[in-house]
Write an enzyme that holds these catalytic residues in place. Structure first.
Site, PDB file in Angstrom:
ATOM      1  CB  SER A   1     -51.344   1.231  29.015  1.00  0.00           C
ATOM      2  OG  SER A   1     -52.267   0.434  28.461  1.00  0.00           O
TER       3      SER A   1
ATOM      4  CD  GLU B   1     -39.427 -36.873  13.874  1.00  0.00           C
ATOM      5  OE1 GLU B   1     -38.848 -37.821  14.613  1.00  0.00           O
ATOM      6  OE2 GLU B   1     -40.076 -36.399  13.489  1.00  0.00           O
TER       7      GLU B   1
ATOM      8  N   GLY C   1     -54.534  -7.654  33.923  1.00  0.00           N
ATOM      9  CA  GLY C   1     -54.009  -6.233  34.600  1.00  0.00           C
ATOM     10  C   GLY C   1     -53.530  -7.095  36.004  1.00  0.00           C
TER      11      GLY C   1
ATOM     12  NE  ARG D   1     -51.419  -7.417  15.750  1.00  0.00           N
ATOM     13  CZ  ARG D   1     -52.213  -7.787  16.846  1.00  0.00           C
ATOM     14  NH1 ARG D   1     -52.754  -8.494  17.387  1.00  0.00           N
ATOM     15  NH2 ARG D   1     -51.742  -6.904  17.728  1.00  0.00           N
TER      16      ARG D   1
ATOM     17  CG  ASP E   1     -55.843  -2.102  28.044  1.00  0.00           C
ATOM     18  OD1 ASP E   1     -55.209  -1.025  27.513  1.00  0.00           O
ATOM     19  OD2 ASP E   1     -54.709  -2.898  27.831  1.00  0.00           O
TER      20      ASP E   1
ATOM     21  NE  ARG F   1     -50.963 -10.806  22.658  1.00  0.00           N
ATOM     22  CZ  ARG F   1     -51.643  -9.792  21.946  1.00  0.00           C
ATOM     23  NH1 ARG F   1     -51.651  -9.959  20.698  1.00  0.00           N
ATOM     24  NH2 ARG F   1     -51.878  -8.785  22.959  1.00  0.00           N
TER      25      ARG F   1
ATOM     26  CG  HIS G   1     -44.294 -34.714  13.415  1.00  0.00           C
ATOM     27  ND1 HIS G   1     -44.568 -36.377  14.188  1.00  0.00           N
ATOM     28  CD2 HIS G   1     -45.675 -34.067  13.793  1.00  0.00           C
ATOM     29  CE1 HIS G   1     -46.089 -35.837  15.488  1.00  0.00           C
ATOM     30  NE2 HIS G   1     -46.378 -34.853  14.847  1.00  0.00           N
TER      31      HIS G   1
END
Length: 382
Positions: free
Chosen positions: A178, A54, A314, A217, A210, A194, A52
């Site tokens: 698209s 700290e 979609g 990434r 798609d 994401r 963490h």
């Protein structure tokens, strides 16, 4: 007690640090250690499973932590999880004073961390929402940790509807093209979204058309989001093995489908399982027998303890979450383009509402320019 100018300066630094890293499902936390007016250590929580904030700050400070002040954006944890309690490390380091940005609503903490530190003789102060400057910092921390705080306060995952579209609301042309509606900066920010969610969800149409990877990434991302596909008849089982979603080395993939006794479905299921894809069969909703019931999907994610879901599907998938009143936020990317076409797909389809008066409103709207594109975010209010 209101912070003095120096306290405020160092807490601002901790808030900036808290924005770094991709710790989902854990909170964003920044920590700064100051002794005699000098910075001696700082850190942030980079990813779930790592030390963490700290701990990183204490390691950097070393022996200089004794008698110092620790500024930390969220109440230090006081329980054993993947890592030991931060309260133990703070006490052992002989920190004299701790300034905390806000309490942690995690039931395992929620004031207990502060109590343990005070019982150990450490002076603990919290930001005061009654002081305007400190209230501004608290609001910033609420924004930074909106996913974590929603999950802890409501006991279910925060669900964000994300879409990239033209100014006239089209997410693809009439031919289905698209790529790419938005520019590079907007797409890079979408990867950040994401990384801030524990799962990313699409429908099978998007998966096949798609062929997205659905990974984040970006440098610093260690834990990839869990990829979820809604596929009532397991059409994904007929797709080429080269489909990115079938490559579980990139990230975990789970397909929710309908429990149907179809001969071809069993063949598809066997192929997907052989590729390492997890399958979960759900009983259909009699009102919509041909669609994967999103309420059951969310219930499963909640059972897994998931904090958040980014819905990238979609218009039909987005509409299913909206109609079920399971969508909490939008993240809409608008490109300065006009696509048109009555048959071109839109960001939100389904049946739609019958009366404008019944439309959910978007509150706490924010806008952000990303290259030539604009990002509009807000909360869905029913």
């Amino acid at each position: 007690m209101a912070l003095n100018a120096a306290d405020f300066h160092w807490m601002q630094r901790a808030v900036r640090l808290a924005k770094r890293g991709f710790p989902v499902p854990n909170p964003h936390v920044g920590a700064v250690i100051v002794k005699d007016g000098t910075l001696v250590g700082e850190g942030f929580h980079p990813y779930a499973g790592a030390p963490h904030a700290e701990v990183f700050a204490l390691q950097q400070a070393g022996e200089r932590a004794a008698g110092a002040t620790l500024y930390v954006t969220l109440e230090p944890c006081c329980h054993f999880g993947r890592t030991p309690p931060c309260t133990n490390a703070i006490v052992t380091a002989r920190i004299a004073r701790v300034v905390v940005g806000m309490l942690d609503p995690n039931p395992a903490v929620n004031g207990e961390g502060v109590r343990q530190l005070r019982n150990a003789g450490i002076q603990v102060e919290l930001l005061d929402p009654a002081v305007p400057a400190e209230a501004k910092l608290i609001r910033a921390l609420e924004t930074i940790n909106r996913v974590y705080l929603f999950w802890r306060r409501h006991g279910r995952p925060l669900i964000t509807l994300k879409s990239a579209m033209s100014l006239d609301g089209k997410i693809a042309t009439r031919t289905g093209d698209s790529k790419w509606i938005t520019g590079e900066r907007a797409r890079r920010y979408a990867h950040r979204l994401r990384a801030e969610h524990q799962a990313v969800l699409i429908g099978v149409e998007t998966a096949l058309r798609d062929q997205p990877q659905l990974t984040a990434r970006l440098p610093g991302v260690v834990n990839q989001p869990h990829r979820i596909v809604l596929d009532s008849c397991l059409r994904l089982g007929e797709a080429p093995a080269s489909l990115p979603l079938l490559n579980i080395r990139l990230a975990k993939t789970t397909v929710f489908h309908l429990a149907q006794a179809l001969p071809e479905q069993e063949h598809r299921a066997q192929r997907l399982r052989a590729l390492g894809v997890e399958l979960i069969a759900l009983e259909p909703d009699p009102a919509q027998p041909n669609r994967v019931p999103v309420a059951q999907v969310v219930a499963q994610l909640q059972q897994w303890g998931y904090s958040s879901v980014l819905v990238e599907g979609g218009g039909q998938v987005a509409a299913a979450f909206l109609e079920a009143r399971l969508a909490d936020r939008i993240a809409y990317f608008y490109a300065p383009k006009l696509i048109g076409g009555a048959e071109a797909r839109t960001a939100l389809e389904g049946l739609g509402i019958a009366r404008v008066a019944d439309a959910p409103r978007i509150t706490n709207l924010t806008t952000r320019k990303l290259g030539e594109d604009w990002l509009v975010e807000g909360e869905i209010e029913w």
